[in-house]
Design an enzyme around this catalytic site. Structure first.
Site, PDB file in Angstrom:
ATOM      1  N   CYS A   1      53.442  66.533  26.983  1.00 35.53           N
ATOM      2  CA  CYS A   1      53.272  65.285  26.235  1.00 35.53           C
ATOM      3  C   CYS A   1      53.808  64.089  27.012  1.00 35.53           C
ATOM      4  O   CYS A   1      53.906  62.997  26.479  1.00 35.53           O
ATOM      5  CB  CYS A   1      53.915  65.376  24.863  1.00 35.53           C
ATOM      6  SG  CYS A   1      55.694  65.576  24.931  1.00 35.53           S
TER       7      CYS A   1
ATOM      8  N   HIS B   1      59.468  51.237  30.510  1.00 33.02           N
ATOM      9  CA  HIS B   1      59.267  50.989  29.085  1.00 33.02           C
ATOM     10  C   HIS B   1      57.993  50.185  28.842  1.00 33.02           C
ATOM     11  O   HIS B   1      57.134  50.567  28.030  1.00 33.02           O
ATOM     12  CB  HIS B   1      60.501  50.236  28.564  1.00 33.02           C
ATOM     13  CG  HIS B   1      60.432  49.916  27.117  1.00 33.02           C
ATOM     14  ND1 HIS B   1      59.965  48.710  26.666  1.00 33.02           N
ATOM     15  CD2 HIS B   1      60.715  50.658  26.033  1.00 33.02           C
ATOM     16  CE1 HIS B   1      59.997  48.718  25.347  1.00 33.02           C
ATOM     17  NE2 HIS B   1      60.454  49.893  24.940  1.00 33.02           N
TER      18      HIS B   1
HETATM   19  C1  PEP Z   1      58.940  62.538  28.256  1.00 33.99           C
HETATM   20  O1  PEP Z   1      60.105  62.416  28.607  1.00 33.99           O
HETATM   21  O2  PEP Z   1      58.053  63.036  28.969  1.00 33.99           O
HETATM   22  C2  PEP Z   1      58.523  62.083  26.922  1.00 33.99           C
HETATM   23  C3  PEP Z   1      57.303  62.304  26.495  1.00 33.99           C
HETATM   24  O3  PEP Z   1      59.423  61.389  26.184  1.00 33.99           O
HETATM   25  P1  PEP Z   1      59.790  59.846  26.408  1.00 33.99           P
HETATM   26  O4  PEP Z   1      58.774  59.278  27.341  1.00 33.99           O
HETATM   27  O5  PEP Z   1      59.764  59.237  25.062  1.00 33.99           O
HETATM   28  O6  PEP Z   1      61.160  59.938  26.984  1.00 33.99           O
END
Ligand code: PEP
Ligand code: MG
Length: 848
Positions: free
Chosen positions: A802, A426
């Site tokens: 992403c 995080h």
């Molecule tokens: C992912 O899981 O790659 C993503 C972009 O979402 P998050 O990092 O918010 O879980």
């Protein structure tokens, strides 16, 4: 001694000699170029990689014949010449050929002092590098007849033979020792770490010595025409009278300046013609070698000799400025300038950096999770960080690990340090998004929140209020305030990236959650927002309370009432994003995290919450416990929440559509993209799509305005990748969330992997941290399968990545090869992605 008989054992460097970087190394080739440019380079002979390899293997060239080519009574030097100068190599050895006879001759022509110094230097160099004697065995001190006699005696005592007098033998031994040094294990490992292939060869150049000692104006120096740190035009270097090699730099005590300087004498004043010639040669190098070079020169009784020229060592910011200046002056093409800057070098320009010339006192090392550096007072809670920001004081937030509750603290802090966590924990993800320097998984550090102390592995204790510096580029925490370099987002930076954009063929968007992120995305010229994590909008103080009311609602009506209050806030958020992005695509992900992330975990927080909601503490505690899950990352989150509590997505869809209508004009309609997270089955998409379509219809009717939108799916579970052909039937785009996809493919917690990732990588279990560099084999195969199946079912589908990998050059290469349309990464990584994508396109076009 066995001799090679082949006449191609060595090649005199002449303008037309067959010298190539691939056979003789960069130095030999560069010297040939200088000779072609009519520079006064002393006579030089090159030995090829093959010859040097044969020497290391026990053969020897005819050194007598080689020396004969230089004429009688000549001293020579030997220098390494590998294909890439960064791969290192044995140090140069000067003054080969010094012996008693030469010493006597030089006493007459150059004086006793010069003769003693030259002989002594050679004995020292030979003893240490060829005979491998300990430097302490040899007398030190000023050159003199006595020192010389002592050195000769020491050599004989240590080796049981007199110092070799035959120049041919001296040269042969020097060549052999340098050839063998290159083959040594340490040298091999060091150069392989710098990217050299296992079979990288070494060439050698043998050059007539221009003596910087002795008669008249004699000495040596180096000159360059740009500053290696800033890249700005500036003559820097040193000249030292009565010196050789690089002594003017290594021992600059009596060295003088090159240009006029109030602090002391300069070469420009003492020898204006030589200075003018050096400037001319520098300009010639720049235009003909198409590079900023550092020139090594010697004055021998007033005559200038150019011994060597090497690429100026440069910082990342200097690399950008130099490349752009060369292109602006028409010396190289803009495409060549783009290729001269490594994408990984760019983060150094975007942030403050610790100045490498300043002192450094590291107290902890961890994972370099977000680049840049910041200094501030240590705080141990988000509340303290906010209080500090309110006072206008820079602070560094230190936490064992961060949770969504810490977002406000992170916004307030100048940098973050955590005891735990990996590259996609995080703290790391949020810090990169905010452009905050961050070090996670600081090994050996113990953070004690209660006593507000941080204890290091070696027992140092830091307390709240202590000044520290976080170097997120190096992954270190430093005591005190380090000396800093400013960011360098100047014209050169923008020019280079503009040229990069003109050549690349894969899109680059930014992951941006807030208006501030969106503005940053625009600054870095992202082509839209590829991921807006909407949950980050709910952590503002006023919203968090409403969010918690929504979570605690007992009835659907109560929940709807709380969501009604969140609606205008979300609508304003989306409107701001649409307006900042001015017509560029904005991809909004519906709510993703497990709900408990919005609830307090400690007693104090629970008590405050009970008070705010006017509920008994026991009630609140029970509800919080009921919401807790054994494995929340695999629990009630993402689309699963959307299906079980559909009112949340209804509210978000309505906010998006109302913002769309408010921000659209007839000339410039907004077409929002809505993305469903954590999908694993087609039916999930159908259920959500039906409701979102209904919300869209309701908004159209109520506002009397039409609009379009694109609904897409985040591919974050292995099953979604495998069933992409079914899912694609309902999706205008598939965006691969490679953070969760990596977590689920490996069965590896992205928040806990930091604990053992170091051991895994160092023991070769994983070649690299798969959360950092996309795993091309496993996760990559799922990407390829998903892309191929999705595209087969729906050829016009947009494919994107992403996850954090979107900003990583190797991962971009993978996505480009797999036919993806764009990558999306944190705003601060957008420049790296733009440049990396341009490199890929340019390399492809030069190969085809
Ligand atoms: C992912 O899981 O790659 C993503 C972009 O979402 P998050 O990092 O918010 O879980
Ligand atoms: Mg995810």
């Amino acid at each position: 001694m066995q001799k090679l008989v082949d006449l191609s054992d060595f090649t005199p460097i002449t303008p037309s000699a067959p010298i190539a970087v691939a056979s003789h190394g960069g130095r030999a080739k560069c010297l040939q170029r200088l000779i072609r440019l009519d520079m006064p380079v002393p006579q030089t002979v090159a030995l090829s990689f093959d010859t040097v390899r044969a020497i290391a293997g026990g053969q020897m060239i005819d050194t007598e014949r080689l020396l004969a080519g230089f004429g009688p009574n000549t001293l020579v030097s030997v220098r390494p010449s590998s294909a890439d100068p960064d791969w290192g190599g044995p140090g140069a050895i000067l003054n080969i050929g010094m012996n008693a006879a030469m010493h006597a001759a030089l006493e007459v022509t150059h004086g006793d002092a010069a003769a003693d110094a030259l002989y002594l230097r050679f004995i020292r160099a030979y003893a240490i590098h060829v005979a491998r004697l300990d430097a302490d065995m040899l007398p030190s001190g000023e050159p003199s007849a006595e020192a010389l006699a002592a050195a000769l005696a020491a050599y004989e005592a240590e080796t049981d033979e007199p110092f070799p007098q035959d120049p041919a033998r001296q040269l042969a031994e020097v060549l052999r020792s340098m050839a063998r040094a290159w083959e040594g294990t340490t040298a091999r490992l060091l150069r392989q770490a710098k990217g050299a292939p296992a079979d990288a060869g070494l060439g050698l150049v043998v050059q007539r010595m221009a003596l910087g000692l002795g008669r008249g104006m004699s000495g040596s120096g180096v000159i360059q025409f740009v500053d290696g740190v800033t890249g700005k035009p500036q003559i820097t270097g040193r000249y030292r009278s009565q010196s050789q090699g690089r002594e003017a730099v290594s021992d600059a005590q009596d060295a003088i300046y090159l240009t006029r300087d109030p602090r002391g004498p300069s070469l420009e004043e003492e020898c204006p013609e030589v200075f003018a010639a050096l400037k001319r040669h520098g300009a010639t190098c720049r235009t003909h070698l198409r590079e900023e070079m550092q020139i090594e020169f010697t004055l021998e009784d007033g005559t200038l000799h150019i011994l060597d020229a090497v690429r100026v060592q440069r910082s990342s910011r200097a690399a950008v400025r130099i490349a752009v200046a060369l292109a602006n002056d028409g010396v190289i093409s803009p495409e060549a300038a783009v290729l001269r800057v490594e994408p990984r070098a760019l983060p150094e320009l975007l942030h403050h950096q610790v100045d490498p010339s300043g002192p450094r006192d590291p107290f902890a090392r961890g994972i370099a999770a977000s680049p840049g550096a910041a200094t501030g007072r240590l705080v141990f809670s988000s509340a303290a960080a906010q209080a500090s920001a309110a006072r206008g004081e820079a602070c560094i937030l230190a936490r064992r690990e961060t949770s969504p509750e810490d977002i406000r603290g992170m916004h307030a802090a100048s940098a973050v340090l955590t005891e735990r966590g990996g590259i996609t924990s995080h703290a790391a993800v949020i810090a990169r998004g905010l452009g905050l320097p961050c070090v996670v998984g600081a090994s050996g550090v113990t953070i004690d929140n209660r006593h507000k102390t941080l204890k290091t592995a070696d027992g140092r204790i830091f307390r709240e209020g202590d000044t520290v510096t976080i170097d997120g580029t190096a992954g270190e925490a430093l005591a005190g305030a380090a000396k800093m370099l400013e960011p360098a987002l100047d014209d050169a930076f923008h020019a280079l990236l503009g040229w990069a954009d003109a050549t690349r063929d894969i899109g680059v968007r930014a992951n941006a959650d807030t208006p501030a992120d969106a503005r940053m995305a625009r600054t870095f010229a992202a082509e839209g927002i590829g991921l807006c994590r909407t949950e980050h909008m709910f952590f503002e103080d006023d919203r968090l309370t409403v969010m918690r009311e929504m979570i605690f609602a007992r009835t659907a009506d109560d929940r709807r009432a709380a969501l009604e209050r969140l609606l205008p806030m979300q609508r304003a958020d989306f409107k701001a994003l649409f307006e900042i992005m001015a017509g560029q695509p904005v991809c909004i992900r519906l709510f993703d995290p497990p709900l408990h992330e919005f609830l307090p975990s400690d007693r104090e927080g629970l008590r405050e919450l009970a008070e705010a909601l006017d509920l008994p503490l026991s009630d609140v505690t029970r509800r919080v416990e009921a919401l807790s899950e054994f494995n929340p990352m695999l629990g009630l989150r993402g689309v699963r929440l959307g299906i079980t509590i559909p009112e949340i997505y209804d509210m978000q869809a309505r906010a998006i559509f109302e913002a769309t209508v408010e921000s659209s004009t007839t000339a410039a309609p907004v077409v929002p993209e809505i993305m469903i997270p954590l999908v694993s089955a087609k039916r999930e998409v159908e259920l959500v799509k039906t409701r979102i379509d209904a919300v869209a219809a309701a908004v159209r009717t109520r506002l009397g305005r039409d609009f379009d939108y694109r609904l897409g799916v985040m591919v974050e579970t292995p099953r979604a990748a495998l069933r992409a052909h079914e899912i694609a039937q309902h999706a205008a785009f598939l965006s691969f969330g490679t953070n969760d996809l990596t977590q689920m493919t490996y069965g590896l917690s992205r928040d806990d992997a930091g604990r053992f990732m170091g051991a895994y990588v160092s023991q070769g279990v994983f070649p690299e941290d798969p959360f950092h560099t996309l795993d091309p084999d496993g996760v990559g195969e799922l990407l390829k399968i998903g892309a191929e199946r999705g595209r087969r079912a729906r050829p016009e589908i947009t494919l994107a990545v992403c996850g954090e990998h979107g900003g990583n050059p190797e991962s971009i290469a993978f996505c480009r090869a797999a036919g993806f349309d764009y990558v999306s990464c944190s705003p601060f990584r957008v420049p790296v992605a733009r440049l990396a994508a341009a490199h890929l396109a340019l390399r492809d076009s030069t190969q085809s």
